[in-house]
Design a protein around this motif. Structure first.
Motif, PDB file in Angstrom:
ATOM      1  N   THR A  12      43.480  39.531  24.990  1.00 44.75           N
ATOM      2  CA  THR A  12      42.035  39.742  24.938  1.00 44.75           C
ATOM      3  C   THR A  12      41.655  41.125  24.417  1.00 44.75           C
ATOM      4  O   THR A  12      40.609  41.285  23.786  1.00 44.75           O
ATOM      5  N   ARG A  21      33.050  40.110  24.536  1.00 42.47           N
ATOM      6  CA  ARG A  21      33.298  38.824  25.202  1.00 42.47           C
ATOM      7  C   ARG A  21      34.787  38.608  25.418  1.00 42.47           C
ATOM      8  O   ARG A  21      35.200  38.045  26.438  1.00 42.47           O
ATOM      9  N   SER A  22      35.585  39.044  24.485  1.00 47.13           N
ATOM     10  CA  SER A  22      37.029  38.905  24.630  1.00 47.13           C
ATOM     11  C   SER A  22      37.536  39.739  25.805  1.00 47.13           C
ATOM     12  O   SER A  22      38.339  39.274  26.618  1.00 47.13           O
ATOM     13  N   ARG A  61      36.493  38.227  29.085  1.00 47.00           N
ATOM     14  CA  ARG A  61      37.251  37.040  29.453  1.00 47.00           C
ATOM     15  C   ARG A  61      38.405  37.409  30.401  1.00 47.00           C
ATOM     16  O   ARG A  61      38.734  36.666  31.328  1.00 47.00           O
ATOM     17  N   SER A 104      38.547  36.245  34.544  1.00 49.93           N
ATOM     18  CA  SER A 104      39.661  35.530  35.162  1.00 49.93           C
ATOM     19  C   SER A 104      40.084  36.202  36.462  1.00 49.93           C
ATOM     20  O   SER A 104      40.342  35.529  37.476  1.00 49.93           O
ATOM     21  N   PHE A 119      32.997  30.882  33.904  1.00 49.09           N
ATOM     22  CA  PHE A 119      33.291  31.020  32.479  1.00 49.09           C
ATOM     23  C   PHE A 119      32.220  30.534  31.499  1.00 49.09           C
ATOM     24  O   PHE A 119      32.134  31.074  30.390  1.00 49.09           O
ATOM     25  N   SER A 140      32.003  32.820  28.295  1.00 50.76           N
ATOM     26  CA  SER A 140      32.472  32.256  27.021  1.00 50.76           C
ATOM     27  C   SER A 140      31.769  30.926  26.788  1.00 50.76           C
ATOM     28  O   SER A 140      32.354  29.853  26.980  1.00 50.76           O
ATOM     29  N   PRO A 152      38.089  28.946  27.305  1.00 49.69           N
ATOM     30  CA  PRO A 152      39.296  29.764  27.109  1.00 49.69           C
ATOM     31  C   PRO A 152      40.534  29.011  27.588  1.00 49.69           C
ATOM     32  O   PRO A 152      40.439  28.066  28.377  1.00 49.69           O
TER      33      PRO A 152
END
Length: 419
Positions: free
Chosen positions: A35, A47-48, A51, A55, A365, A369, A374
């Motif tokens: 990410t 956004r990456s 992510r 999690s 999520f 995203s 993802p």
């Protein structure tokens, strides 16, 4: 068989726990690398990065609430002066003993998100954005870093301290049993007061403000008055499932002599009943929002199941989660015998824990995203870390104290319990 047996984790048990934690750490590192090496526009990079933190948030909060549900169960049955659960109360205590450790981990993750410079998960942490957002500006009295940090820290501290006090009171019976009727009455009364105090804290956190801050504020424009109860039901039934798994595990190892199929049957009834209760809350929240059809409310479900104008990549997870959290438990646990069968109870308990993990996945999520799901493999890998950690923490506590509380004033009720 002695009633003071202790659980001694085998080498195989510890190896499995350490392997799961190692898998989780590898998954965390792999997710961080994948990410944080992303390129593209500034929004895509943010956004990456988000992510990865999403999690960690999903897994840490879910497993914290699951193990904390064990102490809620213990205090609720204490307040009701229940006796049937005393036979496996050391299992409940052991599961709840994981709260301080997982609480610290979750607290660090949550505060790192709040004080980080990436505002993708919590839009309300961007002060400049809040100034130009009418809804967030209106909510800033509640959605602000100071209040978030205060509630988060106090919650973890109170859960840990009050849970520790309840466990200490139970363990004191091993070495200092109440000898007279009056001392037994005093123990029950003091225990009831302590349980009531914990439940007040629980009501002010899980059943009200905490899910709003930790989870609902990810979709900061959206709100639901049922959200906290929905979150509670999801994690409580998963917490009961975790307790049931350890009861079955210990019974299969020849331990917990005071526990029989009657106790397992009641745990099965709890899983059955609260799966229905969770579904009731799910339907009520969904139906009222669908019926009113107001854009500021329906956007939450549009992001998860789509509508005529937009397809959601999360619709499959959303409906699959409903099936395994409602349809599977109600069909499998419909009969009396199924709730007394070790294999069936184990199977349903695992389904419930995974199903509500998916529930938390779809809570988090779609806001982080929204355009694609993802790779869930990373998130399941990180979940393995918490599973392994819980295994070690629970085993450590079970190995320190007798598995049966023989001096509890209600111990006899647990021995003669039948349904």
């Amino acid at each position: 068989m002695s009633t003071v047996e202790k659980f001694l984790p085998t080498k195989k048990y510890n190896t499995i726990a350490y392997v799961l934690m190692a898998v989780g750490l590898v998954a965390t590192i792999a997710l961080y690398i994948s990410t944080h090496g992303a390129t593209g526009s500034e929004e895509e990079v943010h956004r990456s990065h988000a992510r990865f933190w999403a999690s960690l948030l999903q897994n840490s909060v879910y497993f914290l609430l699951v193990v904390n549900a064990a102490m809620f169960f213990m205090c609720a049955t204490t307040l009701a002066w229940g006796g049937w659960q005393i036979g496996f109360s050391r299992v409940t205590e052991a599961v709840s003993s994981a709260v301080p450790v997982i609480g610290v981990i979750a607290g660090i993750i949550l505060l790192s998100i709040v004080f980080g410079d990436n505002h993708t998960i919590y839009h309300w942490t961007d002060t400049e954005h809040v100034k130009h957002d009418k809804i967030l500006n209106f909510k800033k009295g509640f959605l602000n870093k100071g209040f978030y940090v205060t509630v988060t820290v106090l919650t973890i501290v109170f859960w840990s301290f009050l849970g520790w006090k309840m466990r200490q009171r139970s363990r004191s019976l091993d070495t200092n049993p109440p000898a007279t009727v009056e001392s037994k009455k005093k123990f029950i009364w003091d225990n009831t007061v302590m349980a009531a105090l914990y439940l007040v804290v629980f009501a002010l956190t899980i059943m009200s403000s905490l899910p709003w801050l930790w989870l609902m504020s990810i979709d900061a424009h959206w709100f639901s008055t049922m959200y906290s109860w929905y979150t509670f039901a999801s994690t409580f039934v998963a917490g009961i499932a975790l307790i049931a798994l350890y009861v079955v595990f210990l019974k299969n190892n020849g331990l917990l002599p005071a526990v029989n199929q009657e106790h397992l049957h009641d745990l099965g009834k709890f899983m059955f009943a609260f799966s229905i209760f969770w579904t009731y809350l799910w339907f009520s929240q969904f139906m009222l929002i669908w019926y009113s059809n107001q854009p500021e409310e329906t956007i939450y479900f549009v992001n998860r199941i789509g509508n005529s104008a937009r397809q959601s990549p999360y619709s499959g997870i959303f409906w699959f989660m409903l099936i395994i959290n409602f349809v599977a438990p109600i069909l499998i646990f419909m009969s009396r015998d199924s709730k007394r069968n070790y294999t069936i109870v184990t199977f349903v308990a695992i389904i419930i824990i995974f199903g509500h993990w998916l529930d938390f996945y779809q809570m988090v999520f779609p806001a982080v995203s929204p355009d694609k799901v993802p790779s869930i493999i990373f998130d399941m890998g990180i979940a393995m870390f918490f599973v392994g950690l819980i295994m070690l923490l629970v085993a450590r506590t079970l190995s320190k104290y007798p598995l049966t509380v023989k001096n509890h004033p209600f111990a006899k009720e647990s021995v003669i319990h039948h349904t």
